[in-house]
Design a protein around this motif. Structure first.
Motif, PDB file in Angstrom:
ATOM      1  N   ALA A 159       0.843  -1.203   0.000  1.00 51.31           N
ATOM      2  CA  ALA A 159       0.000   0.000   0.000  1.00 51.31           C
ATOM      3  C   ALA A 159       0.874   1.248   0.000  1.00 51.31           C
ATOM      4  CB  ALA A 159      -0.924  -0.016   1.216  1.00 51.31           C
ATOM      5  N   GLY A 160       1.976   1.215   0.755  1.00 48.30           N
ATOM      6  CA  GLY A 160       2.899   2.342   0.765  1.00 48.30           C
ATOM      7  C   GLY A 160       3.527   2.586  -0.592  1.00 48.30           C
ATOM      8  N   VAL A 161       3.879   1.513  -1.273  1.00 47.92           N
ATOM      9  CA  VAL A 161       4.449   1.640  -2.621  1.00 47.92           C
ATOM     10  C   VAL A 161       3.440   2.281  -3.566  1.00 47.92           C
ATOM     11  CG1 VAL A 161       5.287   0.350  -4.621  1.00 47.92           C
ATOM     12  CG2 VAL A 161       6.040  -0.284  -2.322  1.00 47.92           C
ATOM     13  N   ALA A 162       2.181   1.849  -3.488  1.00 44.55           N
ATOM     14  CA  ALA A 162       1.143   2.388  -4.369  1.00 44.55           C
ATOM     15  C   ALA A 162       0.892   3.864  -4.091  1.00 44.55           C
ATOM     16  CB  ALA A 162      -0.148   1.585  -4.189  1.00 44.55           C
ATOM     17  N   VAL A 163       0.771   4.230  -2.817  1.00 39.22           N
ATOM     18  CA  VAL A 163       0.524   5.629  -2.464  1.00 39.22           C
ATOM     19  C   VAL A 163       1.704   6.506  -2.880  1.00 39.22           C
ATOM     20  CG1 VAL A 163       0.255   7.221  -0.521  1.00 39.22           C
ATOM     21  CG2 VAL A 163      -1.067   5.105  -0.585  1.00 39.22           C
ATOM     22  N   ALA A 164       2.936   6.018  -2.662  1.00 38.99           N
ATOM     23  CA  ALA A 164       4.126   6.785  -3.054  1.00 38.99           C
ATOM     24  C   ALA A 164       4.166   6.998  -4.563  1.00 38.99           C
ATOM     25  CB  ALA A 164       5.384   6.065  -2.583  1.00 38.99           C
ATOM     26  N   ALA A 165       3.824   5.968  -5.327  1.00 33.59           N
ATOM     27  CA  ALA A 165       3.821   6.090  -6.786  1.00 33.59           C
ATOM     28  C   ALA A 165       2.775   7.103  -7.250  1.00 33.59           C
ATOM     29  CB  ALA A 165       3.550   4.727  -7.418  1.00 33.59           C
ATOM     30  N   PHE A 166       1.613   7.071  -6.601  1.00 37.80           N
ATOM     31  CA  PHE A 166       0.545   8.013  -6.961  1.00 37.80           C
ATOM     32  C   PHE A 166       0.949   9.448  -6.642  1.00 37.80           C
ATOM     33  CE2 PHE A 166      -3.481  10.226  -5.916  1.00 37.80           C
ATOM     34  CZ  PHE A 166      -4.090  10.140  -7.168  1.00 37.80           C
ATOM     35  N   ALA A 167       1.510   9.668  -5.441  1.00 40.24           N
ATOM     36  CA  ALA A 167       1.944  11.015  -5.058  1.00 40.24           C
ATOM     37  C   ALA A 167       3.058  11.512  -5.970  1.00 40.24           C
ATOM     38  CB  ALA A 167       2.402  11.015  -3.600  1.00 40.24           C
ATOM     39  N   SER A 168       3.991  10.632  -6.321  1.00 44.50           N
ATOM     40  CA  SER A 168       5.098  11.021  -7.205  1.00 44.50           C
ATOM     41  C   SER A 168       4.594  11.387  -8.597  1.00 44.50           C
ATOM     42  CB  SER A 168       6.117   9.878  -7.303  1.00 44.50           C
ATOM     43  OG  SER A 168       6.714   9.628  -6.051  1.00 44.50           O
ATOM     44  N   SER A 169       3.584  10.677  -9.080  1.00 46.56           N
ATOM     45  CA  SER A 169       3.041  10.989 -10.411  1.00 46.56           C
ATOM     46  C   SER A 169       2.388  12.362 -10.420  1.00 46.56           C
ATOM     47  CB  SER A 169       2.037   9.908 -10.830  1.00 46.56           C
ATOM     48  OG  SER A 169       0.889   9.922  -9.996  1.00 46.56           O
ATOM     49  N   ILE A 170       1.666  12.700  -9.338  1.00 48.46           N
ATOM     50  CA  ILE A 170       1.048  14.026  -9.255  1.00 48.46           C
ATOM     51  C   ILE A 170       2.126  15.106  -9.180  1.00 48.46           C
ATOM     52  CG2 ILE A 170      -0.432  15.533  -7.878  1.00 48.46           C
ATOM     53  CD1 ILE A 170      -1.944  13.083  -6.963  1.00 48.46           C
ATOM     54  N   GLN A 171       3.164  14.849  -8.395  1.00 47.89           N
ATOM     55  CA  GLN A 171       4.257  15.811  -8.270  1.00 47.89           C
ATOM     56  C   GLN A 171       4.928  16.049  -9.616  1.00 47.89           C
ATOM     57  OE1 GLN A 171       7.369  14.629  -5.602  1.00 47.89           O
ATOM     58  NE2 GLN A 171       8.663  16.380  -6.082  1.00 47.89           N
ATOM     59  N   THR A 172       5.193  14.976 -10.349  1.00 48.26           N
ATOM     60  CA  THR A 172       5.832  15.102 -11.659  1.00 48.26           C
ATOM     61  C   THR A 172       4.959  15.907 -12.619  1.00 48.26           C
ATOM     62  OG1 THR A 172       6.946  12.972 -11.354  1.00 48.26           O
ATOM     63  CG2 THR A 172       6.798  13.832 -13.599  1.00 48.26           C
ATOM     64  N   TYR A 173       3.670  15.659 -12.584  1.00 45.83           N
ATOM     65  CA  TYR A 173       2.742  16.382 -13.465  1.00 45.83           C
ATOM     66  C   TYR A 173       2.765  17.876 -13.149  1.00 45.83           C
ATOM     67  CZ  TYR A 173      -1.640  18.154 -15.356  1.00 45.83           C
ATOM     68  OH  TYR A 173      -2.585  18.897 -16.016  1.00 45.83           O
ATOM     69  N   ILE A 174       2.711  18.218 -11.844  1.00 44.55           N
ATOM     70  CA  ILE A 174       2.720  19.625 -11.445  1.00 44.55           C
ATOM     71  C   ILE A 174       4.020  20.297 -11.871  1.00 44.55           C
ATOM     72  CG2 ILE A 174       2.722  21.192  -9.465  1.00 44.55           C
ATOM     73  CD1 ILE A 174       0.909  19.224  -8.017  1.00 44.55           C
ATOM     74  N   GLN A 175       5.138  19.605 -11.697  1.00 43.69           N
ATOM     75  CA  GLN A 175       6.428  20.187 -12.076  1.00 43.69           C
ATOM     76  C   GLN A 175       6.523  20.405 -13.586  1.00 43.69           C
ATOM     77  OE1 GLN A 175       8.911  17.247  -9.761  1.00 43.69           O
ATOM     78  NE2 GLN A 175      10.079  19.087  -9.292  1.00 43.69           N
ATOM     79  N   GLN A 176       5.989  19.487 -14.355  1.00 47.15           N
ATOM     80  CA  GLN A 176       6.028  19.642 -15.808  1.00 47.15           C
ATOM     81  C   GLN A 176       5.168  20.817 -16.270  1.00 47.15           C
ATOM     82  OE1 GLN A 176       4.997  15.756 -17.375  1.00 47.15           O
ATOM     83  NE2 GLN A 176       7.146  15.194 -17.590  1.00 47.15           N
ATOM     84  N   ARG A 177       4.095  21.044 -15.554  1.00 47.75           N
ATOM     85  CA  ARG A 177       3.224  22.167 -15.898  1.00 47.75           C
ATOM     86  C   ARG A 177       3.838  23.510 -15.476  1.00 47.75           C
ATOM     87  NH1 ARG A 177      -1.054  21.891 -19.181  1.00 47.75           N
ATOM     88  NH2 ARG A 177      -2.250  23.318 -17.847  1.00 47.75           N
ATOM     89  N   HIS A 178       4.753  23.454 -14.510  1.00 42.25           N
ATOM     90  CA  HIS A 178       5.383  24.675 -14.005  1.00 42.25           C
ATOM     91  C   HIS A 178       6.891  24.414 -13.909  1.00 42.25           C
ATOM     92  CE1 HIS A 178       1.432  26.357 -12.911  1.00 42.25           C
ATOM     93  NE2 HIS A 178       1.142  25.123 -12.553  1.00 42.25           N
ATOM     94  N   ILE A 179       7.534  24.366 -15.057  1.00 42.01           N
ATOM     95  CA  ILE A 179       8.920  23.950 -15.147  1.00 42.01           C
ATOM     96  C   ILE A 179       9.862  24.906 -14.420  1.00 42.01           C
ATOM     97  CG2 ILE A 179       9.478  25.190 -17.266  1.00 42.01           C
ATOM     98  CD1 ILE A 179      10.393  21.525 -16.406  1.00 42.01           C
ATOM     99  N   ASP A 180       9.429  26.165 -14.204  1.00 41.20           N
ATOM    100  CA  ASP A 180      10.292  27.147 -13.561  1.00 41.20           C
ATOM    101  C   ASP A 180      10.491  26.873 -12.072  1.00 41.20           C
ATOM    102  OD1 ASP A 180       7.521  27.698 -13.516  1.00 41.20           O
ATOM    103  OD2 ASP A 180       7.911  29.701 -12.719  1.00 41.20           O
ATOM    104  N   THR A 181       9.696  25.978 -11.510  1.00 43.22           N
ATOM    105  CA  THR A 181       9.817  25.670 -10.079  1.00 43.22           C
ATOM    106  C   THR A 181      10.691  24.449  -9.809  1.00 43.22           C
ATOM    107  OG1 THR A 181       7.846  24.236 -10.059  1.00 43.22           O
ATOM    108  CG2 THR A 181       7.506  26.603  -9.701  1.00 43.22           C
ATOM    109  N   VAL A 182      11.148  23.798 -10.873  1.00 45.35           N
ATOM    110  CA  VAL A 182      11.870  22.541 -10.704  1.00 45.35           C
ATOM    111  C   VAL A 182      13.140  22.718  -9.862  1.00 45.35           C
ATOM    112  CG1 VAL A 182      13.180  20.759 -11.918  1.00 45.35           C
ATOM    113  CG2 VAL A 182      10.960  21.462 -12.780  1.00 45.35           C
ATOM    114  N   ALA A 183      13.871  23.787 -10.100  1.00 45.80           N
ATOM    115  CA  ALA A 183      15.166  23.975  -9.420  1.00 45.80           C
ATOM    116  C   ALA A 183      14.993  24.014  -7.900  1.00 45.80           C
ATOM    117  CB  ALA A 183      15.830  25.257  -9.913  1.00 45.80           C
ATOM    118  N   ARG A 184      14.021  24.779  -7.412  1.00 46.31           N
ATOM    119  CA  ARG A 184      13.849  24.903  -5.964  1.00 46.31           C
ATOM    120  C   ARG A 184      13.402  23.586  -5.343  1.00 46.31           C
ATOM    121  NH1 ARG A 184      10.140  29.324  -2.603  1.00 46.31           N
ATOM    122  NH2 ARG A 184      10.865  28.661  -0.531  1.00 46.31           N
ATOM    123  N   VAL A 185      12.484  22.888  -6.024  1.00 42.50           N
ATOM    124  CA  VAL A 185      12.036  21.582  -5.522  1.00 42.50           C
ATOM    125  C   VAL A 185      13.192  20.594  -5.523  1.00 42.50           C
ATOM    126  CG1 VAL A 185      10.485  19.634  -5.932  1.00 42.50           C
ATOM    127  CG2 VAL A 185       9.664  21.972  -6.264  1.00 42.50           C
TER     128      VAL A 185
END
Length: 346
Positions: free
Chosen positions: A160-186
């Motif tokens: 369950a932890g693996v699944a939740v981590a994968a889901f959270a990481s996918s959302i994070q990646t999507y947000i970063q791709q939509r706002h590429i200027d924030t990648v450096a700070r993250v």
């Protein structure tokens, strides 16, 4: 000889605290600009005064950084020891149930939100987002594991932890791709660093992490029982499912607190408890306090190495711990797999 010394919990802890003191002093005086120990001691005793530059370096930069390293390293190591006991897995670490992914998503959301609204997210906002995101991810993991009807099963909780981590990481990646200027700070936050200058943040995290570590250490006997197995625990009157969930929640709360100010610093929770277990054995009455102290020693030394090895450039402490931890991880994996291979009969 070393093992005999460390088998006495009082002697081992006292000796370890002395070593930690020397490491803290060494780290405080080491860096791109070396400070004189004599001058600092004379300043603290009121006999002399440091220059404004040296005062700023020692009290405003290095001292909060060292204290942060002590808090973070100690908490990650104790939490790692607790995770390894309740999951009976030497490769378990404090990020097992999605703390890292949840914290990363929280930080990304706050940084991107600030950019969209036209301001830079303050450090306290990033810290709060990391803490809330890490705790939320683990709560989601526990809810998912309960939802399938076997919440107390070790395998189900980990998956369950693996699944939740994968889901959270996918959302994070999507947000970063939509706002590429924030990648450096993250990205800087995710590499891990101890550059914290806000004493109030350090104090709050220290209180939360200290309470969590105290609770874990008070459960040393329960962890000894859990390390034997669920069946044996039940015969001794211990509910393994309840203990596992309780310890995981406490260890995760402490982990989320320190991750919120340090970013993601890997392998501390694996290296320190496992190395100590090879010396003092699996008894948590000795293992937990030693993990607490040596986790602090390990991370302060790693941060000092990151500050000095490539001076004036600086390596993030997460990079240093990963460089040390990856070979040790492979060593544990090889050792564990050898122990599980059944001996062939003649």
């Amino acid at each position: 000889m070393l093992k005999r010394i460390f088998l006495n919990p009082w002697v081992a802890t006292a000796l370890s605290v002395v070593i930690l003191g020397f490491v803290v002093l060494f780290s405080g005086f080491s860096g791109v600009i070396d400070l004189s120990p004599t001058a600092v001691i004379r300043h603290l005793s009121g006999q002399d005064t440091l220059t404004p530059r040296d005062q700023a370096i020692f009290f405003d930069i290095r001292l909060p950084r060292i204290i942060t390293g002590v808090i973070v390293g100690a908490t990650l190591a104790v939490s790692g020891a607790a995770y390894q006991a309740v999951f009976r897995n030497p490769l378990a670490d404090p990020y097992l149930l999605g703390v890292s992914a949840g914290s990363g998503l929280g930080v990304t959301t706050v940084i991107v939100g600030g950019t969209v609204l036209g301001f830079s997210a303050p450090s306290i906002g990033v810290i709060g987002a990391a803490f809330v995101g890490g705790v939320a991810a683990v709560l989601a993991t526990l809810m998912v594991s309960r939802g399938v009807g076997q919440g107390s099963s070790t395998t189900v909780v980990i998956l369950a932890g693996v699944a939740v981590a994968a889901f959270a990481s996918s959302i994070q990646t999507y947000i970063q791709q939509r706002h590429i200027d924030t990648v450096a700070r993250v990205y800087v936050w995710m590499l891990g660093n101890l550059n914290v200058t806000n004493w109030m943040s350090i104090f709050i995290v220290a209180v939360v992490a200290g309470l969590c570590a105290a609770v874990i250490m008070s459960c040393a006997r329960l962890l000894d029982v859990m390390a034997v197995g669920d069946v044996e625990a039940r015969t001794l009157g211990v509910d393994p499912g309840l203990v596992r969930i309780g310890i995981v929640i406490v260890a995760t709360l402490g982990t989320a607190a320190v991750v919120s100010i340090s970013g993601l610093i890997g392998f501390v929770g694996i290296i320190v408890p496992h190395a100590l277990r090879l010396i003092v054995g699996p008894g948590h009455r000795i293992l937990l306090p030693l993990s607490f102290v040596w986790g602090a020693i390990f991370l302060v030394l790693a941060d000092t190495a990151g500050r000095t090895l490539m001076a004036p450039q600086e390596l993030p402490v997460g990079v240093v711990t990963a460089a040390l931890g990856a070979p040790f991880f492979l060593f544990i994996l090889r050792r564990t797999s050898r122990q599980r291979v059944p001996k062939r009969s003649a």
